[in-house]
Write a protein that holds these residues in place. Structure first.
Motif, PDB file in Angstrom:
ATOM      1  N   THR A 128      12.791   9.212   8.490  1.00  0.00           N
ATOM      2  CA  THR A 128      12.574   7.908   9.150  1.00  0.00           C
ATOM      3  C   THR A 128      12.369   8.237  10.588  1.00  0.00           C
ATOM      4  N   VAL A 129      12.836   9.118  11.234  1.00  0.00           N
ATOM      5  CA  VAL A 129      12.472   9.326  12.657  1.00  0.00           C
ATOM      6  C   VAL A 129      10.907   9.606  12.967  1.00  0.00           C
ATOM      7  N   ARG A 130      10.465  10.564  11.988  1.00  0.00           N
ATOM      8  CA  ARG A 130       8.976  10.684  11.690  1.00  0.00           C
ATOM      9  C   ARG A 130       8.014   9.279  11.574  1.00  0.00           C
ATOM     10  N   ILE A 131       8.783   8.656  10.878  1.00  0.00           N
ATOM     11  CA  ILE A 131       7.795   7.275  10.475  1.00  0.00           C
ATOM     12  C   ILE A 131       7.940   6.432  11.728  1.00  0.00           C
ATOM     13  N   ILE A 132       8.975   6.210  12.512  1.00  0.00           N
ATOM     14  CA  ILE A 132       8.912   5.656  13.647  1.00  0.00           C
ATOM     15  C   ILE A 132       8.323   6.120  14.625  1.00  0.00           C
ATOM     16  N   PHE A 133       8.238   7.472  14.900  1.00  0.00           N
ATOM     17  CA  PHE A 133       7.337   8.110  15.827  1.00  0.00           C
ATOM     18  C   PHE A 133       5.931   7.435  15.474  1.00  0.00           C
ATOM     19  N   ARG A 134       5.500   7.864  14.209  1.00  0.00           N
ATOM     20  CA  ARG A 134       4.097   7.674  14.013  1.00  0.00           C
ATOM     21  C   ARG A 134       3.576   5.989  14.065  1.00  0.00           C
ATOM     22  N   LEU A 135       4.647   5.188  13.782  1.00  0.00           N
ATOM     23  CA  LEU A 135       4.279   3.723  14.019  1.00  0.00           C
ATOM     24  C   LEU A 135       4.096   3.338  15.445  1.00  0.00           C
ATOM     25  N   VAL A 136       4.657   3.960  16.558  1.00  0.00           N
ATOM     26  CA  VAL A 136       4.701   3.635  17.738  1.00  0.00           C
ATOM     27  C   VAL A 136       3.598   4.412  18.244  1.00  0.00           C
ATOM     28  N   GLU A 137       3.307   5.613  17.634  1.00  0.00           N
ATOM     29  CA  GLU A 137       2.274   6.187  18.096  1.00  0.00           C
ATOM     30  C   GLU A 137       1.038   5.503  18.225  1.00  0.00           C
ATOM     31  N   PHE A 138       0.912   5.131  16.845  1.00  0.00           N
ATOM     32  CA  PHE A 138      -0.484   4.402  16.288  1.00  0.00           C
ATOM     33  C   PHE A 138      -0.558   2.695  16.847  1.00  0.00           C
ATOM     34  N   SER A 139       0.533   2.515  17.418  1.00  0.00           N
ATOM     35  CA  SER A 139       0.540   0.964  17.697  1.00  0.00           C
ATOM     36  C   SER A 139      -0.508   0.654  18.946  1.00  0.00           C
ATOM     37  N   SER A 140      -0.926   1.656  19.632  1.00  0.00           N
ATOM     38  CA  SER A 140      -2.013   1.185  20.718  1.00  0.00           C
ATOM     39  C   SER A 140      -3.467   1.430  20.176  1.00  0.00           C
ATOM     40  N   GLY A 141      -3.627   1.705  18.769  1.00  0.00           N
ATOM     41  CA  GLY A 141      -4.916   1.600  18.245  1.00  0.00           C
ATOM     42  C   GLY A 141      -5.314   3.203  18.460  1.00  0.00           C
ATOM     43  N   SER A 142      -6.733   3.288  18.605  1.00  0.00           N
ATOM     44  CA  SER A 142      -7.307   4.609  18.618  1.00  0.00           C
ATOM     45  C   SER A 142      -7.487   5.407  20.000  1.00  0.00           C
ATOM     46  N   THR A 143      -7.010   4.553  21.017  1.00  0.00           N
ATOM     47  CA  THR A 143      -6.997   5.320  22.149  1.00  0.00           C
ATOM     48  C   THR A 143      -5.571   5.475  22.807  1.00  0.00           C
ATOM     49  N   GLY A 144      -5.264   6.464  23.715  1.00  0.00           N
ATOM     50  CA  GLY A 144      -4.290   6.631  24.154  1.00  0.00           C
ATOM     51  C   GLY A 144      -3.677   6.028  25.629  1.00  0.00           C
ATOM     52  N   VAL A 145      -4.309   4.762  25.660  1.00  0.00           N
ATOM     53  CA  VAL A 145      -4.223   4.193  26.993  1.00  0.00           C
ATOM     54  C   VAL A 145      -2.760   3.533  26.967  1.00  0.00           C
ATOM     55  N   SER A 146      -2.013   3.822  27.889  1.00  0.00           N
ATOM     56  CA  SER A 146      -0.450   3.221  27.807  1.00  0.00           C
ATOM     57  C   SER A 146       0.209   3.847  27.041  1.00  0.00           C
ATOM     58  N   ASN A 147       0.042   4.994  26.131  1.00  0.00           N
ATOM     59  CA  ASN A 147       0.815   5.275  25.326  1.00  0.00           C
ATOM     60  C   ASN A 147       1.035   6.859  25.529  1.00  0.00           C
ATOM     61  N   PRO A 148       1.998   7.200  26.282  1.00  0.00           N
ATOM     62  CA  PRO A 148       2.277   8.877  26.425  1.00  0.00           C
ATOM     63  C   PRO A 148       2.402   9.612  25.314  1.00  0.00           C
ATOM     64  N   LEU A 149       2.997   8.789  23.981  1.00  0.00           N
ATOM     65  CA  LEU A 149       2.831   9.536  22.798  1.00  0.00           C
ATOM     66  C   LEU A 149       1.648  10.408  22.375  1.00  0.00           C
ATOM     67  N   LEU A 150       0.546   9.867  22.745  1.00  0.00           N
ATOM     68  CA  LEU A 150      -0.659  10.205  22.328  1.00  0.00           C
ATOM     69  C   LEU A 150      -1.247  11.335  23.234  1.00  0.00           C
ATOM     70  N   THR A 151      -0.662  11.306  24.484  1.00  0.00           N
ATOM     71  CA  THR A 151      -1.338  12.190  25.575  1.00  0.00           C
ATOM     72  C   THR A 151      -0.357  13.526  26.055  1.00  0.00           C
ATOM     73  N   ASN A 152       0.711  13.653  25.374  1.00  0.00           N
ATOM     74  CA  ASN A 152       1.810  14.553  25.758  1.00  0.00           C
ATOM     75  C   ASN A 152       2.170  15.265  24.421  1.00  0.00           C
ATOM     76  N   GLU A 153       1.871  16.411  24.372  1.00  0.00           N
ATOM     77  CA  GLU A 153       2.048  17.191  23.108  1.00  0.00           C
ATOM     78  C   GLU A 153       3.421  17.539  22.820  1.00  0.00           C
ATOM     79  N   SER A 154       4.395  17.463  23.751  1.00  0.00           N
ATOM     80  CA  SER A 154       5.737  17.729  23.643  1.00  0.00           C
ATOM     81  C   SER A 154       6.460  16.769  22.717  1.00  0.00           C
TER      82      SER A 154
END
Length: 380
Positions: free
Chosen positions: A288-314
């Motif tokens: 469930t933690v992993r699913i929530i992460f993926r939903l938030v990660e992809f919520s901004s679409g295909s770009t990493g604009v204003s979404n640090p989950l896409l631009t920070n590997e940690s």
């Protein structure tokens, strides 16, 4: 009066457009959040004839393009947002290799435990850890070949789909707990084999939806197609989480039934269900933690604009890699073979259950049909 034919106008327009296109002016490419765009300025000369007068006009055409102007480093890295850049950060080779080794060790451990405890259904958790191993193996290779779309796409498919194997194993474990410990082999009056088979089928549906979305969201896909693919994948993992919530209801019902059941004093194994059930809860929580992460990660679409989950590997390793590592490791620590022992724990498998349900349906239909002799008697 005869109406003049418009053919000369269209012939003249076609000739002018061909001439103007040949002399089109192209501006420098501009990077945006989705595409690299270039603007072509096409000027159509005006003309006058016996039928019409058209003034000159300039048309601006915005076309997608990709012109790499930055030289990559030895690993093929390009800054995020530039042409041919696949990664939104510089991926770590050592971190990917470390998780490849960890998941590889878990795969070998589950393979040994499944054989040692003679639990055939444990091949599912072996596949889960093996897919995770392959995902991080391809991620490790991709860190050295960062412009290879093929390697990147294979990594993406493995990493996006492997949690569904763990989900399927959770469903199988609860079904066998019910079959082994509940005298009626039922929860909510649903037989344990049918319950497990139903949720494994639901998991397969979510698997197919996520497979379609994951395969469409390739790094070279157009922006609109990639966004559509992300929406399909998010729908798949949303459906997966919905099935998990419904499944937890059955798990809690089993737990309550076991608390209320009268346990004979000589049956010591009746208390062995708790560690495995709590391990099941822990595994579902990690997913469930992993699913929530993926939903938030992809919520901004295909770009990493204003979404640090896409631009920070940690974030990827903390919210994707670690939860799945723990979800699989928990079953290494509390293996189902330690609890599900004896012939009463051998529940029919998925295919056997489906075949059994099909045969029961056929028998029911046969019993529902009136006998030919009875029909003859009734007609007489």
């Amino acid at each position: 009066m005869a109406t003049p034919t418009p053919t000369p106008i269209f012939n003249t327009l076609q000739a002018v457009v061909r001439q103007a296109t040949a002399a089109a002016v192209t501006s420098a490419p501009t990077a945006t959040g989705a595409d690299f765009l270039t603007t072509q300025h096409i000027t159509i000369d005006g003309f006058t004839n016996d039928h019409a007068t058209l003034p000159a006009k300039t048309i601006d055409l915005v076309l997608p393009t990709c012109v790499q102007t930055i030289e990559s480093d030895a690993n093929g890295y390009l800054p995020p947002g530039t042409c041919n850049a696949l990664w939104d950060y510089y991926p770590s080779f050592s971190a990917a290799l470390a998780f490849t080794i960890l998941f590889g060790l878990l795969t070998l451990a589950h393979l040994y435990q499944g054989i040692a405890h003679r639990k055939k259904f444990c091949w599912v958790i072996v596949m889960a850890s093996f897919w995770e191993t392959m995902a991080y193996l391809f991620r490790t290779v991709s860190t050295r070949y960062q412009q290879s779309t093929g390697i990147y796409l294979v990594f993406q498919i493995f990493i996006l789909l492997s949690p569904l194997w763990v989900n399927a194993f959770d469903y199988m474990v609860l079904g066998r707990l019910i079959y082994s410990f509940v005298p009626s082999h039922k929860v909510f009056n649903i037989p344990a084999p049918a319950l497990a088979a139903a949720f494994v089928t639901f998991d397969f549906v979510a698997f197919l939806i996520q497979l379609v979305g994951g395969s469409m969201a390739g790094p070279t896909a157009p922006a609109d197609e990639k966004l559509r693919a992300i929406h399909i994948y998010m729908g798949g993992i949303g459906l997966q989480q919905f099935f998990i919530v419904v499944f937890v209801v059955f798990a809690v019902k089993f737990q309550l039934d076991m608390r209320e059941a009268r346990v004979p004093k000589h049956t010591s194994r009746r208390s062995g269900w708790r560690p495995l059930l709590f391990t099941l809860y822990a595994s579902l929580l990690c997913i469930t933690v992993r699913i929530i992460f993926r939903l938030v990660e992809f919520s901004s679409g295909s770009t990493g604009v204003s979404n640090p989950l896409l631009t920070n590997e940690s974030y990827f390793y903390v919210l994707e890699a670690m939860p799945m590592l723990l979800a699989i490791l928990t079953f290494n620590i509390v293996h189902p073979g330690l609890t599900l022992v004896g012939p009463e724990s051998e529940m029919p498998g998925f295919f056997s259950t489906c075949i059994g349900l099909f045969r029961k349906r056929k028998e029911f239909e046969k019993l529902s049909e009136p006998d030919e002799e009875e029909m003859t008697t009734m007609r007489a």
